[in-house]
Design an enzyme around this catalytic site. Structure first.
Site: not given
Ligand code: ZN
Length: 444
Positions: A321, A270
């Site tokens: 993800d 991220h």
């Molecule tokens: Zn994750």
């Protein structure tokens, strides 16, 4: 099955340049590319013919396969990352080892159809209900490994250390299933996992929320001893930064750097809300950041600062993800298109940079350095995209890479080769009915 020597003839193949090369012969021995030559107008005798545009296999550098079961159930609601997380916990609390196998296999198979040849599974569902270890402590990790083998994709199983429910807080509810007793228990369990020709083992510090600095240092040391990839969720949410600053007087990146986590083997997942000092730390270490734009959008996380990271010397990989969608090309173009919306400026990332992030960047992040390219020595992992479908037909030859990245879709993937073997042929998996697998998994 013994060593496999064969060759492929590609109508067009992307070898890293601005436009695809024509008539490319890729020779493969024992799963690796041994030679690449262009300019063959017709396929040599015995070569497998690949029509369309051939690019390196996509690496999905950050996946939680089980979260695929939330697709359609969570996207329309209100709330935030934190309310979504409660729905995810409710799912995680219910899965048994057979569920994990069936669901992960179906999800990896969907990835294969989209051109994914290497998955990095950020695996944190370790124990039984209430956190009671299974008789075989790695039964769920073994299910992930079996799922990848059934599908035929390469895997880096990133075994996640998770110890706390939040900074200074004990685990609650489903979180107990993620938690080992302490970092030594995590290390003992992770050390029992074994890789193979198609599987590598990595480690993760789940986040500064779930792992204290001393334990983070122990995980980093474990990965360092094995030269294994080390991943961590970093600064996905402003609230994580605030809690970290309050507890430690430093950002998550600084805490992880202090713990010895930063190196060229480190991937910050991220990195949505990082400071300039964080970027400098990541860049100085030669680290990677894995952006997951479709999930970051879905969870209202924010837009990762990809241009700022790249300017700071940070490498970029991409991940699906939460698997809210599985579209590697959408993850790639979103890096550029989301920044356009945020900045009012176009052209911060070129198509080749984005395609490299989806391929080579992910292979490096997952411990397969030298992969994700069509070149001698690389694993023979290839994706074929059709150029005669409605999205890409008629594009001038010099613009085909840009068209694939900015307009292509999983539906354009016709063939996928992993280690020189077909996993997907003419749009279908070679051994699995993927929609039926998904239906069966989700029905459970
Ligand atoms: Zn994750």
């Amino acid at each position: 099955v013994g060593p496999l020597s064969k060759s492929f003839w590609c109508e067009l193949a992307w070898l890293g340049g601005p436009a695809p090369a024509a008539g490319v012969v890729i020779e493969v021995d024992d799963g690796r590319i041994t030679a690449v030559t262009a300019g063959h107008e017709v396929p040599p005798a015995g070569a497998e013919r690949l029509d369309g545009l051939v690019v390196p296999g996509f690496a999905n550098a950050h996946s939680h396969a089980f979260q695929r079961a939330l697709r359609g159930l969570t996207h329309g609601g209100s709330g935030s990352f934190w309310t979504w997380r409660e729905q995810m916990y409710a799912l995680a609390g219910r899965l048994d080892p057979d569920d994990v196998l069936v669901l992960t296999r179906a999800t990896f198979a969907e990835m294969a159809l989209a051109g994914v040849t290497l998955v990095g599974e950020f695996h944190y569902l370790h124990h039984g209900p209430g956190g009671v270890p299974y008789v075989e402590p790695n039964v769920l990790g073994a299910a992930v490994i079996a799922a990848a083998a059934d599908v035929g994709v390469r895997l880096t199983l990133i075994d996640v250390c998770y110890l706390h429910g939040g900074i200074g807080a004990p685990p609650e509810g489903a979180q107990r299933r993620f938690c080992d007793r302490d970092v030594d228990a995590w290390a003992a369990r992770a050390s029992a996992l074994a890789g193979s020709a198609m599987v590598r083992i990595g480690a993760a510090i789940h986040s500064v929320r779930a792992v204290d600095p001393a334990a983070a240092a122990a995980v980093a040391a474990w990965a360092s001893e094995r030269a294994a990839p080390l991943h961590a969720h970093v600064s996905e949410q402003p609230a994580e930064n605030e809690a970290c600053l309050a507890a430690y007087g430093a950002t998550p990146s600084a805490v992880l750097a202090q713990a010895g986590a930063m190196s060229p083997r480190f991937t910050a997942v991220h990195a949505t809300h990082v400071t300039d000092a964080d970027v400098a730390l990541l860049g100085a270490a030669g680290a990677c950041c894995c952006l997951c734009p479709t999930t970051e959008r879905d969870l209202a996380d924010g837009i990762g600062p990809a241009r700022r990271l790249r300017d700071g010397g940070v490498r970029i990989a991409l991940g699906s993800d939460s698997n809210a969608v599985i579209e590697p090309l959408e993850e790639a173009r979103a890096v550029e298109l989301d920044e356009r919306l945020a900045t009012g400026v176009r052209g911060r990332h070129g198509a080749r940079d984005l395609l490299a992030a989806a391929t080579r960047g992910g292979y490096e992040s997952l411990g397969w350095a030298g992969g994700g390219v069509i070149a001698p020595g690389a694993p023979a992992d290839l994706v074929v995209a059709r150029l005669d479908g409605v999205r890409l037909v008629g594009v001038p030859p010099a613009e085909r890479i840009g068209a694939l990245v900015f307009a292509g879709a999983a539906a354009d993937v016709t063939d996928v080769v992993v280690g020189g073997r077909f996993v997907v042929r003419e749009g279908a998996h070679v051994s699995l009915d993927v929609a039926a697998e998904l239906e069966r998994a989700l029905a459970r």
